[in-house]
Design an enzyme around this catalytic site. Sequence first.
Site, short mmCIF file in Angstrom:
data_model
loop_
_atom_site.label_atom_id
_atom_site.label_comp_id
_atom_site.label_asym_id
_atom_site.label_seq_id
_atom_site.Cartn_x
_atom_site.Cartn_y
_atom_site.Cartn_z
N SER A 14 0.81 -1.22 0.00
CA SER A 14 0.00 0.00 0.00
C SER A 14 0.85 1.27 0.00
O SER A 14 1.87 1.36 0.68
CB SER A 14 -0.92 0.01 1.22
OG SER A 14 -1.61 1.24 1.30
N PHE A 15 0.37 2.27 -0.75
CA PHE A 15 1.03 3.57 -0.81
C PHE A 15 0.52 4.52 0.27
O PHE A 15 1.02 5.63 0.42
CB PHE A 15 0.77 4.24 -2.18
CG PHE A 15 1.52 3.62 -3.32
CD1 PHE A 15 2.42 2.58 -3.13
CD2 PHE A 15 1.31 4.08 -4.62
CE1 PHE A 15 3.11 2.02 -4.20
CE2 PHE A 15 1.99 3.53 -5.70
CZ PHE A 15 2.89 2.49 -5.49
N SER A 16 -0.50 4.12 1.01
CA SER A 16 -1.19 5.06 1.91
C SER A 16 -0.28 5.63 2.98
O SER A 16 -0.31 6.83 3.26
CB SER A 16 -2.39 4.37 2.57
OG SER A 16 -3.36 4.04 1.60
N THR A 60 -9.35 -1.47 3.59
CA THR A 60 -9.17 -2.01 2.25
C THR A 60 -9.41 -3.53 2.25
O THR A 60 -9.86 -4.09 3.25
CB THR A 60 -7.78 -1.64 1.68
OG1 THR A 60 -7.75 -1.97 0.29
CG2 THR A 60 -6.65 -2.34 2.40
N LYS A 64 -13.84 -4.35 3.68
CA LYS A 64 -14.75 -3.21 3.47
C LYS A 64 -16.19 -3.53 3.84
O LYS A 64 -16.96 -2.63 4.19
CB LYS A 64 -14.67 -2.73 2.02
CG LYS A 64 -13.32 -2.11 1.69
CD LYS A 64 -13.27 -1.55 0.28
CE LYS A 64 -11.89 -0.96 -0.01
NZ LYS A 64 -11.83 -0.28 -1.30
N ASP A 100 -14.49 5.79 -1.37
CA ASP A 100 -14.16 5.15 -2.65
C ASP A 100 -15.07 5.68 -3.75
O ASP A 100 -14.62 5.94 -4.87
CB ASP A 100 -14.35 3.63 -2.56
CG ASP A 100 -13.14 2.91 -1.99
OD1 ASP A 100 -12.04 3.48 -2.01
OD2 ASP A 100 -13.31 1.77 -1.51
N GLY A 125 -16.54 -7.34 -4.85
CA GLY A 125 -16.23 -7.08 -3.44
C GLY A 125 -16.70 -5.70 -3.03
O GLY A 125 -17.54 -5.06 -3.69
N GLY A 126 -16.14 -5.21 -1.92
CA GLY A 126 -16.53 -3.92 -1.39
C GLY A 126 -16.29 -2.77 -2.34
O GLY A 126 -17.11 -1.85 -2.45
N GLY A 222 -5.81 3.17 -10.71
CA GLY A 222 -6.53 3.61 -9.52
C GLY A 222 -5.81 4.64 -8.66
O GLY A 222 -6.28 4.94 -7.56
#
Length: 241
Positions: A14-16, A60, A64, A100, A125-126, A222
């Site tokens: 993840s880049f978060s 994530t 979700k 999202d 999915g979510g 994304g």
Amino acid sequence: MKEFGLIGRNISYSFSEKYFAEKFQKENISDSTYQIFDLDSIEEVEQLFRNPNLIGLNVTIPYKEAILPYLDELDHVAQEIGAVNCVKIINGRRIGFNTDAYGFEKSLEPLLEFCHQDALILGDGGAAKAVKFCLNKHLINFKTVTRQGDLKFSDLTDELISNHLLIINCTPIGTFPKVDAYPDIPYNSISSQHLLYDLIYNPDKTEFLKRGEKKGAKIKNGLEMLILQAEKSWEIWNSSL
């Protein structure tokens, strides 16, 4: 110190964390931290919620939808979508939001043309639930493709691909480190009128997008959606509600 973070499973890619660290540095925010919480099961979130300094979480894959029973309240958008990727904790109450949908819609809108009236959503999915919410809002017809649903990947014909000029990958297929994987669809039927959108942002160009690009399709990953939803989450965490 205000604490924020991301929960998911197998999310070291993840880049978060990097995104928020750079944001805090750039904007001289010295009273906040953001970290990755890689949870083996959703039950572990209860331990996180006991932290009195925790203000907000992003959520994530694959939690979700699984997060819903652990929340006290949902905002109206999250309630309609049935999935949460942002949690705000205020006075001990855990409130779920879906940013999202905001991120996807804002990043998709500039690319839409009149021909994009029918879509295929790969995965259910979510994240796919947020995508469906946005497509409904824009009156775009869609079919959902899953491994075991009403429309399976094996059901996809050249005609179906040709008649659905917007194809959105909501599966994790092709995410780092399995960058050679791709959804099994008839890529030969992709045309220059197609728009292929992949919710994956690592790698920046998945095999799904590469194959679409080779056929002349417009492509979008994304990353912008990630940034938009992250900024929307930050706005929610810092609002008074």
